[in-house]
Design a protein around this motif. Structure first.
Motif, PDB file in Angstrom:
ATOM      1  N   PHE A 155       0.786  -1.103  -0.064  1.00  0.00           N
ATOM      2  CA  PHE A 155       0.105   0.063   0.025  1.00  0.00           C
ATOM      3  C   PHE A 155       0.942   1.447  -0.030  1.00  0.00           C
ATOM      4  O   PHE A 155       1.553   1.616   0.904  1.00  0.00           O
ATOM      5  CB  PHE A 155      -1.065  -0.023   1.339  1.00  0.00           C
ATOM      6  CG  PHE A 155      -2.053   1.313   1.168  1.00  0.00           C
ATOM      7  CD1 PHE A 155      -2.165   2.045   0.514  1.00  0.00           C
ATOM      8  CD2 PHE A 155      -2.816   1.160   2.404  1.00  0.00           C
ATOM      9  CE1 PHE A 155      -3.262   2.953   0.502  1.00  0.00           C
ATOM     10  CE2 PHE A 155      -3.604   1.943   2.494  1.00  0.00           C
ATOM     11  CZ  PHE A 155      -3.829   2.973   1.700  1.00  0.00           C
ATOM     12  N   VAL A 198      -0.926  -6.162   5.042  1.00  0.00           N
ATOM     13  CA  VAL A 198      -0.625  -4.942   4.479  1.00  0.00           C
ATOM     14  C   VAL A 198       0.703  -4.544   4.694  1.00  0.00           C
ATOM     15  O   VAL A 198       1.241  -4.059   6.131  1.00  0.00           O
ATOM     16  CB  VAL A 198      -1.843  -3.893   4.767  1.00  0.00           C
ATOM     17  CG1 VAL A 198      -1.440  -2.576   4.391  1.00  0.00           C
ATOM     18  CG2 VAL A 198      -3.142  -4.458   4.404  1.00  0.00           C
ATOM     19  N   GLN A 252       2.796  -0.935   4.259  1.00  0.00           N
ATOM     20  CA  GLN A 252       2.661   0.314   3.666  1.00  0.00           C
ATOM     21  C   GLN A 252       4.062   0.838   3.486  1.00  0.00           C
ATOM     22  O   GLN A 252       4.963   1.106   3.878  1.00  0.00           O
ATOM     23  CB  GLN A 252       2.050   1.388   5.044  1.00  0.00           C
ATOM     24  CG  GLN A 252       2.067   2.947   4.370  1.00  0.00           C
ATOM     25  CD  GLN A 252       1.771   3.929   5.553  1.00  0.00           C
ATOM     26  OE1 GLN A 252       1.493   3.563   6.690  1.00  0.00           O
ATOM     27  NE2 GLN A 252       1.885   5.416   5.099  1.00  0.00           N
ATOM     28  N   ALA A 272      -5.577  -6.301  -2.945  1.00  0.00           N
ATOM     29  CA  ALA A 272      -5.987  -4.831  -2.832  1.00  0.00           C
ATOM     30  C   ALA A 272      -7.464  -4.454  -2.668  1.00  0.00           C
ATOM     31  O   ALA A 272      -7.762  -3.573  -1.929  1.00  0.00           O
ATOM     32  CB  ALA A 272      -5.229  -4.209  -4.026  1.00  0.00           C
TER      33      ALA A 272
END
Length: 393
Positions: free
Chosen positions: A34, A62, A64, A312
């Motif tokens: 992400f 996830v 980042q 996603a």
């Protein structure tokens, strides 16, 4: 066992739900990269919470990628396309708005429409012309999913006694009366550029012209009052307008330290949240120009070559869940206003939102006044470039 359960769900579900069950089954075990601006610790913490939830519930991790500028991720996807890649890309999900969305849409860098496939999209008003269907005047066309509302606001410490201007023009006189006590982030930063756009919308002779792509003629005509205003303002800014904070977090700390008297945010709840964290004084309050301020919706999009598209979509869907949206709106967490339509929520979800904590520094929607539309993305690009040239002289 999981595969058998997924197959059973697909067999029993409606076509739309069957497709989603297949998406969840494909997503399990994926790691979603992400790409999101990393300059706000509260947002970073919220994304980490989202990742913990999606991993526990759906088996989707996830990670980042903390960007200093969203254009970094756009450039990465652009380079992958130039290299002939069609799958296995490094960016799975991207927090994107405005010029970057327009560029990716026009260059074919986005996955096809996916928002209608998200079960939680039923909680969002997606009627033609609704805020969640346009990004800086550009039709979203289902290629980005909304996740938080944004509105440009100012903040000041009411205990310092200075009465704040009620319109953008008034900042010139205010700064002259309080030299060095005001600044704005570098216009290469989104908040700094939005400060200029806010002034442009307020001062332009024909604000409707801003909804169209910029031309040399319209730029010269519509920005002339803006730059006259800025030239009058700049000498009385912090450090005589020769230096600017990098972003809103730095400027917020300057307000907290008493170095300036004004800060600006694109999240109306940010000052209340920063008070909770001890960054700002309890006497800081939000204000907006009487005529209103620029507002928009923040979106997430999926690149055309995302390696983990199913994962996603699962993350984008979870961001739209009433649970995640209520968590996000909590000022102790992030404080951003939800994109969900309250009328579409059941009684339990409405009660969760009603029970969220309040703060004297947290404005109501009525306090925030009218929402002014964003100019076409091309105006922001041109303004930032022009500002950089002017301040370098």
């Amino acid at each position: 066992m999981r595969a058998l359960l997924a197959a059973a769900l697909i067999a029993l579900a409606t076509p739309a739900l069957a497709d989603w069950a297949a998406t969840e089954a494909e997503a399990r075990g994926q790691t979603v990269w992400f790409n999101a601006w990393g300059g706000d610790p509260r947002t970073n913490d919220f994304i980490a919470w989202v990742g913990a939830q999606t991993e526990a519930r759906f088996g989707v991790r996830v990670e980042q990628v903390k960007l200093s500028d969203t254009a970094e991720a756009v450039a990465r996807v652009r380079a992958e396309k130039a290299a002939g890649m069609t799958e296995g890309g490094a960016v799975d999900l991207i927090w994107i708005n405005g010029p970057n969305f327009l560029a990716m849409k026009e260059e074919g860098l986005l996955a096809g429409p996916f928002v209608a496939d998200l079960p939680n999209a039923r909680f969002v008003d997606l009627a033609p012309g609704a805020p969640a269907t346009r990004d800086f005047t550009v039709p979203v066309a289902g290629m980005e999913a909304p996740w938080r509302l944004a509105k440009f606001v100012f903040a000041h410490d009411a205990a310092r006694g200075a009465e704040m201007p009620r319109d953008m023009a008034g900042f010139v006189d205010w700064a002259a009366a309080h030299p060095g006590r005001m600044t704005h982030p570098n216009a290469a930063n989104f908040i700094g550029a939005t400060f200029l756009k806010q002034a442009l919308v307020a001062l332009a002779p024909d604000p409707e012209a801003l909804a169209q792509p910029v031309t040399d003629e319209t730029y010269a005509r519509e920005t002339a009052p803006l730059w006259a205003w800025y030239e009058a303002l700049r000498p009385n800014l912090w450090r005589q307008g020769k230096a600017f904070p990098e972003n809103e977090s730095v400027q917020a700390q300057m307000l907290g330290d008493g170095e300036v008297d004004v800060a600006m945010f694109f999240d109306p709840a940010a000052p209340a949240a920063l008070i909770e964290e001890g960054v700002l004084s309890e006497t800081v309050r939000v204000f907006v120009p009487a005529a209103g301020s620029i507002g928009n919706v923040s979106f997430v999009a999926i690149p055309f070559d995302a390696a983990h598209r199913a994962g996603a979509e699962v993350v984008a869907n979870f961001l739209l869940s009433p649970e995640a949206q209520a968590k996000m709106q909590d000022i102790r967490v992030l404080g951003s206003f939800s994109v969900l339509d309250p009328a579409r929520l059941d009684a339990a979800a409405q009660a969760d939102f009603a029970a969220l904590p309040t703060s004297p520094a947290l404005p109501t929607l009525a306090d925030l006044g009218p929402v002014l539309p964003e100019p076409h993305p091309s105006w922001m690009t041109r303004l930032a470039e022009d500002w950089a040239r002017r301040t370098a002289e």
